[in-house]
Design an enzyme around this catalytic site. Structure first.
Site, PDB file in Angstrom:
ATOM      1  N   ARG A 298     -92.892  15.355   1.805  1.00 22.18           N
ATOM      2  CA  ARG A 298     -91.786  16.183   1.276  1.00 22.18           C
ATOM      3  C   ARG A 298     -90.690  15.301   0.686  1.00 22.18           C
ATOM      4  O   ARG A 298     -89.949  15.733  -0.196  1.00 22.18           O
ATOM      5  CB  ARG A 298     -91.182  17.040   2.400  1.00 22.18           C
ATOM      6  CG  ARG A 298     -92.007  18.263   2.749  1.00 22.18           C
ATOM      7  CD  ARG A 298     -91.275  19.141   3.749  1.00 22.18           C
ATOM      8  NE  ARG A 298     -89.921  19.456   3.290  1.00 22.18           N
ATOM      9  CZ  ARG A 298     -88.950  19.882   4.070  1.00 22.18           C
ATOM     10  NH1 ARG A 298     -89.152  20.051   5.356  1.00 22.18           N
ATOM     11  NH2 ARG A 298     -87.751  20.137   3.569  1.00 22.18           N
TER      12      ARG A 298
ATOM     13  N   VAL B  61     -73.735  13.805  12.587  1.00 25.66           N
ATOM     14  CA  VAL B  61     -73.894  14.809  11.529  1.00 25.66           C
ATOM     15  C   VAL B  61     -74.757  15.979  11.991  1.00 25.66           C
ATOM     16  O   VAL B  61     -74.399  17.145  11.792  1.00 25.66           O
ATOM     17  CB  VAL B  61     -74.464  14.172  10.241  1.00 25.66           C
ATOM     18  CG1 VAL B  61     -74.692  15.223   9.162  1.00 25.66           C
ATOM     19  CG2 VAL B  61     -73.526  13.078   9.739  1.00 25.66           C
TER      20      VAL B  61
ATOM     21  N   ASP C  29     -72.893  28.944   7.670  1.00 27.70           N
ATOM     22  CA  ASP C  29     -71.628  29.675   7.748  1.00 27.70           C
ATOM     23  C   ASP C  29     -70.602  29.193   6.720  1.00 27.70           C
ATOM     24  O   ASP C  29     -69.851  30.000   6.154  1.00 27.70           O
ATOM     25  CB  ASP C  29     -71.049  29.593   9.170  1.00 27.70           C
ATOM     26  CG  ASP C  29     -70.911  28.162   9.665  1.00 27.70           C
ATOM     27  OD1 ASP C  29     -71.786  27.339   9.346  1.00 27.70           O
ATOM     28  OD2 ASP C  29     -69.923  27.860  10.355  1.00 27.70           O
ATOM     29  N   LEU C  30     -70.582  27.888   6.441  1.00 29.20           N
ATOM     30  CA  LEU C  30     -69.594  27.379   5.476  1.00 29.20           C
ATOM     31  C   LEU C  30     -69.927  27.849   4.055  1.00 29.20           C
ATOM     32  O   LEU C  30     -69.025  28.143   3.263  1.00 29.20           O
ATOM     33  CB  LEU C  30     -69.514  25.851   5.531  1.00 29.20           C
ATOM     34  CG  LEU C  30     -69.005  25.274   6.854  1.00 29.20           C
ATOM     35  CD1 LEU C  30     -69.157  23.752   6.874  1.00 29.20           C
ATOM     36  CD2 LEU C  30     -67.544  25.657   7.075  1.00 29.20           C
TER      37      LEU C  30
ATOM     38  N   ARG D  67     -84.817  24.288   2.974  1.00 29.45           N
ATOM     39  CA  ARG D  67     -83.450  24.740   3.149  1.00 29.45           C
ATOM     40  C   ARG D  67     -82.633  24.737   1.841  1.00 29.45           C
ATOM     41  O   ARG D  67     -81.815  25.618   1.604  1.00 29.45           O
ATOM     42  CB  ARG D  67     -82.807  23.802   4.175  1.00 29.45           C
ATOM     43  CG  ARG D  67     -81.483  24.194   4.617  1.00 29.45           C
ATOM     44  CD  ARG D  67     -80.971  23.195   5.638  1.00 29.45           C
ATOM     45  NE  ARG D  67     -79.535  23.270   5.667  1.00 29.45           N
ATOM     46  CZ  ARG D  67     -78.854  24.202   6.303  1.00 29.45           C
ATOM     47  NH1 ARG D  67     -79.487  25.119   6.982  1.00 29.45           N
ATOM     48  NH2 ARG D  67     -77.547  24.231   6.270  1.00 29.45           N
TER      49      ARG D  67
ATOM     50  N   ARG E 259     -79.058  24.442  11.822  1.00 27.88           N
ATOM     51  CA  ARG E 259     -78.373  24.087  10.573  1.00 27.88           C
ATOM     52  C   ARG E 259     -77.849  25.369   9.956  1.00 27.88           C
ATOM     53  O   ARG E 259     -78.465  25.946   9.073  1.00 27.88           O
ATOM     54  CB  ARG E 259     -79.337  23.371   9.637  1.00 27.88           C
ATOM     55  CG  ARG E 259     -79.727  22.014  10.168  1.00 27.88           C
ATOM     56  CD  ARG E 259     -80.791  21.378   9.348  1.00 27.88           C
ATOM     57  NE  ARG E 259     -80.295  20.777   8.108  1.00 27.88           N
ATOM     58  CZ  ARG E 259     -81.077  20.107   7.269  1.00 27.88           C
ATOM     59  NH1 ARG E 259     -82.350  19.984   7.510  1.00 27.88           N
ATOM     60  NH2 ARG E 259     -80.572  19.583   6.174  1.00 27.88           N
ATOM     61  N   PRO E 260     -76.688  25.826  10.421  1.00 29.82           N
ATOM     62  CA  PRO E 260     -76.161  27.097   9.948  1.00 29.82           C
ATOM     63  C   PRO E 260     -75.697  27.023   8.493  1.00 29.82           C
ATOM     64  O   PRO E 260     -75.566  25.944   7.928  1.00 29.82           O
ATOM     65  CB  PRO E 260     -74.981  27.359  10.886  1.00 29.82           C
ATOM     66  CG  PRO E 260     -74.575  26.021  11.383  1.00 29.82           C
ATOM     67  CD  PRO E 260     -75.804  25.167  11.382  1.00 29.82           C
TER      68      PRO E 260
ATOM     69  N   LYS F 267     -84.384  12.892  -4.366  1.00 29.47           N
ATOM     70  CA  LYS F 267     -84.801  14.255  -4.000  1.00 29.47           C
ATOM     71  C   LYS F 267     -83.582  15.157  -3.819  1.00 29.47           C
ATOM     72  O   LYS F 267     -83.512  16.252  -4.367  1.00 29.47           O
ATOM     73  CB  LYS F 267     -85.602  14.215  -2.688  1.00 29.47           C
ATOM     74  CG  LYS F 267     -85.779  15.580  -2.049  1.00 29.47           C
ATOM     75  CD  LYS F 267     -86.575  15.513  -0.763  1.00 29.47           C
ATOM     76  CE  LYS F 267     -85.758  15.353   0.490  1.00 29.47           C
ATOM     77  NZ  LYS F 267     -85.011  16.534   0.925  1.00 29.47           N
ATOM     78  N   ASN F 268     -82.619  14.674  -3.038  1.00 33.47           N
ATOM     79  CA  ASN F 268     -81.496  15.545  -2.699  1.00 33.47           C
ATOM     80  C   ASN F 268     -80.556  15.784  -3.881  1.00 33.47           C
ATOM     81  O   ASN F 268     -79.695  16.667  -3.816  1.00 33.47           O
ATOM     82  CB  ASN F 268     -80.722  14.967  -1.514  1.00 33.47           C
ATOM     83  CG  ASN F 268     -81.488  15.143  -0.216  1.00 33.47           C
ATOM     84  OD1 ASN F 268     -82.519  15.822  -0.189  1.00 33.47           O
ATOM     85  ND2 ASN F 268     -80.992  14.536   0.848  1.00 33.47           N
TER      86      ASN F 268
HETATM   87  C1  UD1 Z   1     -78.089  17.537   3.118  1.00 42.52           C
HETATM   88  C2  UD1 Z   1     -79.357  16.782   2.804  1.00 42.52           C
HETATM   89  C3  UD1 Z   1     -79.934  16.168   4.054  1.00 42.52           C
HETATM   90  C4  UD1 Z   1     -78.870  15.304   4.753  1.00 42.52           C
HETATM   91  C5  UD1 Z   1     -77.588  16.085   4.958  1.00 42.52           C
HETATM   92  C6  UD1 Z   1     -76.458  15.241   5.500  1.00 42.52           C
HETATM   93  C7  UD1 Z   1     -80.278  18.003   0.922  1.00 42.52           C
HETATM   94  C8  UD1 Z   1     -81.365  18.861   0.408  1.00 42.52           C
HETATM   95  N1  UD1 Z   1     -80.321  17.699   2.242  1.00 42.52           N
HETATM   96  O1  UD1 Z   1     -78.439  18.584   4.014  1.00 42.52           O
HETATM   97  O2  UD1 Z   1     -81.055  15.357   3.703  1.00 42.52           O
HETATM   98  O3  UD1 Z   1     -79.372  14.912   6.028  1.00 42.52           O
HETATM   99  O4  UD1 Z   1     -77.150  16.633   3.700  1.00 42.52           O
HETATM  100  O5  UD1 Z   1     -76.220  14.146   4.685  1.00 42.52           O
HETATM  101  O6  UD1 Z   1     -79.416  17.555   0.186  1.00 42.52           O
HETATM  102  N2  UD1 Z   1     -73.180  22.785   8.721  1.00 42.52           N
HETATM  103  C9  UD1 Z   1     -72.564  23.882   9.268  1.00 42.52           C
HETATM  104  N3  UD1 Z   1     -72.355  24.974   8.495  1.00 42.52           N
HETATM  105  C10 UD1 Z   1     -72.762  25.036   7.195  1.00 42.52           C
HETATM  106  C11 UD1 Z   1     -73.398  23.909   6.629  1.00 42.52           C
HETATM  107  C12 UD1 Z   1     -73.594  22.801   7.425  1.00 42.52           C
HETATM  108  O7  UD1 Z   1     -72.197  23.863  10.448  1.00 42.52           O
HETATM  109  O8  UD1 Z   1     -72.561  26.078   6.551  1.00 42.52           O
HETATM  110  C13 UD1 Z   1     -73.430  21.602   9.562  1.00 42.52           C
HETATM  111  C14 UD1 Z   1     -74.918  21.353   9.758  1.00 42.52           C
HETATM  112  O9  UD1 Z   1     -75.433  22.108  10.811  1.00 42.52           O
HETATM  113  C15 UD1 Z   1     -74.956  19.877  10.043  1.00 42.52           C
HETATM  114  C16 UD1 Z   1     -73.798  19.340   9.200  1.00 42.52           C
HETATM  115  O10 UD1 Z   1     -72.977  20.443   8.889  1.00 42.52           O
HETATM  116  O11 UD1 Z   1     -74.686  19.627  11.397  1.00 42.52           O
HETATM  117  C17 UD1 Z   1     -74.250  18.671   7.930  1.00 42.52           C
HETATM  118  O12 UD1 Z   1     -74.920  19.588   7.091  1.00 42.52           O
HETATM  119  P1  UD1 Z   1     -74.859  19.480   5.507  1.00 42.52           P
HETATM  120  O13 UD1 Z   1     -73.930  18.397   5.133  1.00 42.52           O
HETATM  121  O14 UD1 Z   1     -74.608  20.836   4.967  1.00 42.52           O
HETATM  122  O15 UD1 Z   1     -76.328  19.026   5.164  1.00 42.52           O
HETATM  123  P2  UD1 Z   1     -77.412  19.780   4.283  1.00 42.52           P
HETATM  124  O16 UD1 Z   1     -76.821  20.203   2.996  1.00 42.52           O
HETATM  125  O17 UD1 Z   1     -78.138  20.759   5.118  1.00 42.52           O
END
Ligand code: UD1
Length: 413
Positions: A393, A323, A122-123, A90, A119-120, A20-21
């Protein structure tokens, strides 16, 4: 509602579906080109339907037959993503990069998705700004503009999966080379990079960074999506929690090293052979300590099913979640099923019990739902799980897959 009569050891073989991801960003990558992008090994999931609906709403044509999606067209893309579709999931937010790169101006609502803590993005936004986008946030929508994105070096404070994918997608049509320092190295990110390379971008992985040389335009590609390691891991854990033996075929055992190592440590028999993983548990497993980490660490998406498994192990297990800030919303339900379990800050402590008991519980997100189904399989009697739409999902047919392994799991009204 899902109804489970627990207490039966699961035995047999299931086939892993596509990831899925990995497929969600791959659908977004199709926005970068007008040539056909053909995705094979696509799982039938609500989230994939949402991604395809978004691609269509933005101007792509898509056909989906069996496990193959063909995405074509998109000569003219819409500049505005429909909020209802983005809030549903998301990963829809990943359309921002390609849309901006193609249309030079885009409006993207901030995303929705699972209820697992803040789940921001910002990055994502910082990275797009580094690539030269001007971004303006108003009323929950990002207004992005860039005449042409320009390659640069982007350092990520955290190896975010989504931010790395967003930047790869945007950089693929940028002018010049982009280096993402401290990128995510999850297999799904590597799969996206492979697709972008097949479409004509030059992508190189280094020790500490990934570089991508953008092109003026990208071509189509035929791409086979990698197997879903979280689904495969869930089936393996379903066998383990019921003290049975389950083989998952069509898998990538190397993507599950952390889980398999922890299962061995707990006393399970783990065998891998090509694309097959077999895990068996005889008697009571031993407690182990786990912490979730970016890949190749233990995946956060397998944390809830792993805790379900450990809740019946001998001794105390501690599982630290690094995470996501709050991903323990199913722990209360496990306690109602008889688990001796408590949350302390970012850690769950569970003193394994001999057997769990059935209860009426509710799934609040995909993986929490999987954890409750697993616990129910091990429980001595009947469990009823509401919120099965969350499970759908992320798992094409979890009840059906488990039934093939001998479980009594039914969808009920
Ligand atoms: C993706 C996966 C999800 C998995 C996660 C971690 C998809 C569709 N989803 O989610 O199933 O659980 O990877 O392996 O692929 N963060 C920030 N700022 C940002 C982005 C992220 O602070 O701009 C933080 C998030 O709040 C979280 C952490 O980074 O605490 C990990 O997020 P991220 O690796 O981005 O996961 P997703 O892409 O949301």
């Amino acid at each position: 509602m899902i109804r489970v009569e627990g207490g039966r050891p699961l035995r047999g073989t299931v086939r892993a579906a596509g990831s899925k991801n990995a497929v969600l960003p791959a659908v977004m990558a199709s926005l970068l080109t007008t040539e056909p992008v053909i995705l094979e090994n696509v799982p039938h999931l609500l989230d994939v339907e949402s991604a395809v609906a978004l691609a269509r709403a933005l101007g792509k044509e898509a056909t989906w037959q069996d496990s193959v999606i063909v995405l074509t067209g998109g000569g003219e893309l819409a500049q505005e993503a429909p909020p209802a579709l983005v809030q549903r999931m998301r990963a829809s937010f990943l359309a921002l990069g390609p849309l901006l790169a193609r249309t030079k101006e885009a409006w993207m609502p901030l995303p929705g998705g699972c209820a697992i803590g803040p789940r921001p993005v910002d990055l994502h936004l910082m990275g797009l700004r580094r690539l030269g986008a001007s971004l303006d946030l108003r009323g929950g929508t990002v207004h992005a503009q860039a005449a042409r994105l320009k390659g640069t070096t982007v350092y990520l404070d955290y190896p975010s999966v989504g931010a790395t994918e967003q930047l790869l997608l945007a950089a693929a049509l940028a002018h010049g080379t982009t280096s993402i320092v401290n990128p995510s190295r999850e297999p799904e990110v590597v799969d996206l990079a492979d697709l972008l390379a097949a479409m004509g971008a030059e992508v190189t992985w280094w020790g500490d960074r990934i570089t991508i040389c953008g092109q003026a335009s990208l071509g189509g590609a035929v791409h086979r999506v990698i197997p879903d390691r979280v689904e495969a891991g869930t089936y393996v854990l379903a066998g383990a929690i019921t003290r049975g033996e389950v083989t998952v075929e069509g898998a990538r055992p190397d993507h599950l090293d952390a889980l398999l190592a922890k299962l061995s440590e707990a006393g399970a028999t783990v065998e891998t052979d090509g694309d097959r993983i077999t895990v068996g548990v005889d008697g009571r497993p031993e407690a182990v300590n786990v912490q979730t980490l970016p890949y190749p660490g233990f995946p956060t998406d397998l944390q809830p099913p792993m805790i379900a498994f450990l809740s019946t192990a001998r001794g105390r297990s501690t599982v630290r979640e690094t995470v996501f800030a709050s991903r323990f919303n199913y722990v209360g339900a496990l306690a109602r099923m008889g688990a001796q379990i408590r949350v302390s800050g970012d850690t769950v402590l569970t003193d394994g019990v001999e057997t769990l008991r059935g209860a009426e519980v509710e799934a609040t997100d995909i993986r929490a739902g999987a954890a409750l189904v697993l616990a129910a399989l091990a429980a001595a009697d009947r469990t009823e799980i509401r919120g099965e739409e969350h499970i759908a999902r992320g798992y094409a047919d979890l009840p059906g897959g488990l039934r093939r392994l001998g479980a009594e799991v039914w969808a009920a009204d």
